[in-house]
Structures are given as structure tokens and as C-alpha cells.
Design a protein around this motif. Sequence first.
Motif, PDB file in Angstrom:
ATOM      1  N   ILE A  95      33.280  45.582  35.814  1.00 15.80           N
ATOM      2  CA  ILE A  95      34.600  45.551  36.455  1.00 15.80           C
ATOM      3  C   ILE A  95      34.890  44.200  37.098  1.00 15.80           C
ATOM      4  O   ILE A  95      36.015  43.687  37.032  1.00 15.80           O
ATOM      5  CB  ILE A  95      34.693  46.669  37.519  1.00 15.80           C
ATOM      6  CG1 ILE A  95      34.550  48.044  36.858  1.00 15.80           C
ATOM      7  CG2 ILE A  95      36.007  46.580  38.294  1.00 15.80           C
ATOM      8  CD1 ILE A  95      34.432  49.189  37.848  1.00 15.80           C
ATOM      9  N   ALA A  96      33.882  43.612  37.735  1.00 15.55           N
ATOM     10  CA  ALA A  96      34.095  42.437  38.576  1.00 15.55           C
ATOM     11  C   ALA A  96      34.817  41.282  37.890  1.00 15.55           C
ATOM     12  O   ALA A  96      35.709  40.664  38.506  1.00 15.55           O
ATOM     13  CB  ALA A  96      32.752  41.968  39.144  1.00 15.55           C
ATOM     14  N   PRO A  97      34.499  40.935  36.637  1.00 15.75           N
ATOM     15  CA  PRO A  97      35.194  39.788  36.032  1.00 15.75           C
ATOM     16  C   PRO A  97      36.712  39.937  35.987  1.00 15.75           C
ATOM     17  O   PRO A  97      37.445  38.939  36.036  1.00 15.75           O
ATOM     18  CB  PRO A  97      34.602  39.725  34.618  1.00 15.75           C
ATOM     19  CG  PRO A  97      33.250  40.349  34.753  1.00 15.75           C
ATOM     20  CD  PRO A  97      33.436  41.443  35.760  1.00 15.75           C
ATOM     21  N   HIS A  98      37.194  41.168  35.899  1.00 13.17           N
ATOM     22  CA  HIS A  98      38.634  41.407  35.830  1.00 13.17           C
ATOM     23  C   HIS A  98      39.333  41.169  37.173  1.00 13.17           C
ATOM     24  O   HIS A  98      40.564  41.062  37.226  1.00 13.17           O
ATOM     25  CB  HIS A  98      38.902  42.831  35.354  1.00 13.17           C
ATOM     26  CG  HIS A  98      38.348  43.128  34.000  1.00 13.17           C
ATOM     27  ND1 HIS A  98      39.019  42.804  32.840  1.00 13.17           N
ATOM     28  CD2 HIS A  98      37.172  43.696  33.625  1.00 13.17           C
ATOM     29  CE1 HIS A  98      38.286  43.175  31.794  1.00 13.17           C
ATOM     30  NE2 HIS A  98      37.172  43.713  32.244  1.00 13.17           N
ATOM     31  N   LEU A  99      38.552  41.102  38.260  1.00 12.34           N
ATOM     32  CA  LEU A  99      39.144  40.932  39.584  1.00 12.34           C
ATOM     33  C   LEU A  99      39.291  39.473  39.990  1.00 12.34           C
ATOM     34  O   LEU A  99      40.032  39.166  40.934  1.00 12.34           O
ATOM     35  CB  LEU A  99      38.299  41.667  40.634  1.00 12.34           C
ATOM     36  CG  LEU A  99      38.073  43.168  40.398  1.00 12.34           C
ATOM     37  CD1 LEU A  99      37.332  43.778  41.578  1.00 12.34           C
ATOM     38  CD2 LEU A  99      39.384  43.899  40.145  1.00 12.34           C
ATOM     39  N   ILE A 100      38.586  38.594  39.298  1.00 20.28           N
ATOM     40  CA  ILE A 100      38.694  37.175  39.621  1.00 20.28           C
ATOM     41  C   ILE A 100      40.148  36.715  39.431  1.00 20.28           C
ATOM     42  O   ILE A 100      40.773  36.976  38.404  1.00 20.28           O
ATOM     43  CB  ILE A 100      37.754  36.333  38.738  1.00 20.28           C
ATOM     44  CG1 ILE A 100      36.301  36.759  38.956  1.00 20.28           C
ATOM     45  CG2 ILE A 100      37.932  34.843  39.029  1.00 20.28           C
ATOM     46  CD1 ILE A 100      35.782  36.540  40.356  1.00 20.28           C
ATOM     47  N   GLY A 101      40.678  36.024  40.459  1.00 19.62           N
ATOM     48  CA  GLY A 101      42.056  35.544  40.417  1.00 19.62           C
ATOM     49  C   GLY A 101      43.080  36.523  40.953  1.00 19.62           C
ATOM     50  O   GLY A 101      44.249  36.170  41.109  1.00 19.62           O
ATOM     51  N   GLN A 102      42.673  37.767  41.258  1.00 20.64           N
ATOM     52  CA  GLN A 102      43.598  38.762  41.797  1.00 20.64           C
ATOM     53  C   GLN A 102      43.734  38.585  43.310  1.00 20.64           C
ATOM     54  O   GLN A 102      42.839  38.072  43.985  1.00 20.64           O
ATOM     55  CB  GLN A 102      43.109  40.172  41.487  1.00 20.64           C
ATOM     56  CG  GLN A 102      42.976  40.484  40.010  1.00 20.64           C
ATOM     57  CD  GLN A 102      44.307  40.441  39.285  1.00 20.64           C
ATOM     58  OE1 GLN A 102      45.316  40.930  39.789  1.00 20.64           O
ATOM     59  NE2 GLN A 102      44.314  39.842  38.098  1.00 20.64           N
TER      60      GLN A 102
END
Length: 367
Positions: free
Chosen positions: A72-79
Motif C-alpha cells: 500500500i505504502a508506495p501509492h501514498l507517496i505524494g498524497q
Amino acid sequence: MKIKSIKAYHVVQPFVDGPYRMSKGRVADCFDAVIVAIASDNGVTGWGEMAPLGNFYSAAFPAGARAGVPEIAPHLIGQDPRGFAGIGRLMDTVFKGHPYIKSALDMACWDLAARAADVPLVTMLGGRESDMAETYRVVTHGTLDQMAALAKRIIAEGCRRLQVKVGGNVHDDIERVTTVAAAVPKGTVIFCDANAGWTPYQARQFADATRGIDYTFEQPCTTLDENMSVRRMLDKPMVLDESVTSLGEMLEIYRRGAADGLTLKISRLGGVTQTRLIRDVAVDLGFMITVEDTGGAEIDTAAMAHLSLSTPAERRLHAIAFHEWVTVRTARNAPPVTGSHMGVPDGPGLGIDVDPGLLGQPFFEIG
């Protein structure tokens, strides 16, 4: 503000008092925690924690949490970590189900946002309703003498609220609760928690044989239908815990009149965002509320404390100080406990001063 990096740590937290025993022979020796640090591009870091109670208590297990966070974590970068609803929808889009895996990530976003705003998390959750929440302690399965001695020790240490574990052999549990009730002062608050360990037949046997004891019945059976069949003949308050898995399930409990109170577990619901939502709706519907989790140390206990103290006092049942259960430390401070009451740490966010040196090396890092 954007999420710049995410780290995840694996921390085993052995119990101070040895194995934790509950119905059906289920035993755990420790909390097996995942701790998450989310850092923003303005240099603020938020912390989150979740710890399943073994593989048997909830639809969650430690290895699953450790495997799921890197997915999951990679999808949160930049949010933007302050967009809690959007973060939740994104996590649900890229990873279906498994709310417990998302819990620590969601918690860390709340901590980060509150630290960036320089306010305690309790302020963002609706405001502090009181300074301290009353806590309860657990009397786990054991011999009659062991359980009576433990109950007496807990009372001697200043606690006035006991959760007695039942859900095993009915006749043995009748003896256990009768013995514990006789060992503690009149007026001690007692919850009999079966952890969904009984059939309706067994739960009715227990309820009928213990009518003379003042207690609250907690989650006697597994399904809502089973618990409702017990509720119809019960002359005592009932609290449901394992049955509360979503807003929809909570509303169904309300529609059917299946409980007087609810225990909300942060990781079971997927984090602070959903716990706060369900808590607020449940309060408006008239439920009594306990906010806790499946386990954890200082970080998770702090989140429980902030959610508890932002719950209206007249609707709050009690809280629990999980950080006192374990032999390891994860922070330089902890939620303050005075006698049988717990508060929130001073400072912004969770108020916890996490010490990364106590956590070891991260098993995952991105950003």
C-alpha cells in the motif's frame, strides 16, 4: 503538504504478566506490532501502530500486516496526509479489504496532520470532553484461586472495573464469575466477555445461572443473529465487540436493538478515520462506547486515549492502558495513568515522543 517517505518497523511486545488466555483455549504471549512512520515534505513525522492479538482474535495476523504495508505504502507517496477520506479511498482502491493493514498508515496520517497544525489529536477528533478516562483491567482464564487473586490484586491497585474472560466450559465459567464477584467489593464494575466463544444455548445457560450477579454481558456469540437470540431473554446490558466491523454493521446492530454498548477496535475498522466516524454516529444513536484496539504499546494506546477523551463522558464506558501490558518501550513517554484513570500525553498529535532507536531497523522504507 505531501507525504515524502514511509518507514515500517516490526516490534514484538511480550506481555508483563505472561500468556494472555481467552475462550476456546486461545493463548497469546505478546503483541506482534507493525509501527509506521510517515514523513512529510515539510519535515513533520507522524506515527501509527497496529498489533493483532495472535492469529485468532480478529480477521488479522501479524505476518499479513508486515506483508501488506509495502503493497500500500508506495501509492501514498505524494498524497496530502490531511485528506483522510481520500487516503482511505485510495487504500481501498489499491488494496481491497484487510482494514487492519491500513490502520497504522491511517493513524500516522492523523498524527502527522495534528503535529503539523500544532494541536493535540483530541482537538481534531472533536475536542477534549474530560481530562481522564476510567480504565478497566482484564481477569484472564485460570483456576478459581488464580482468577480471584488477580481480581483482588487489580482492585488493591486502585482499579474499579474488571473484564472477566468467559466463553469456555459454561459450568466452569459460572464458578469463575461467581468466585471473582465474591472476591471484590460490592459496586465493582464487571464485564463478562466471552469473545464470541459460546453458542446461544451456552450463553443462555450462563445468563440464567448468574442472574444474581451484577455484570454487563459482552459478545457472547459469533453472529448477530446468535447474539440477538440471547439478548431477547437477557435482563442485563449487552455490549458487542467482534460484531462491530463497519459502519453498516453498527447500523444493523442499532436497527435490531442488539446492544446497549459497542467496543470499537481501531485496527478492525481500518484506522482512526473510520473509528471516529462510527463513534460519532453511534454516540448520536445512543450507544455507550469503548474505543480501544487489538493491541499495541505507547503509540496505539495514545490513539485510543485521544479517541476516548473526545467521546462524550456520558457515553463513554471505559478505556484500557495497553502500553502497561508489555515489557518493551517504543517511546520516551506514554499516556499518563493515575490510579484507574488514563489521559493523553502533552504535545501536538498523539503527544508521543517515539524513539526510533527502540524500534530497530525498519523492515520497509520508501521515499
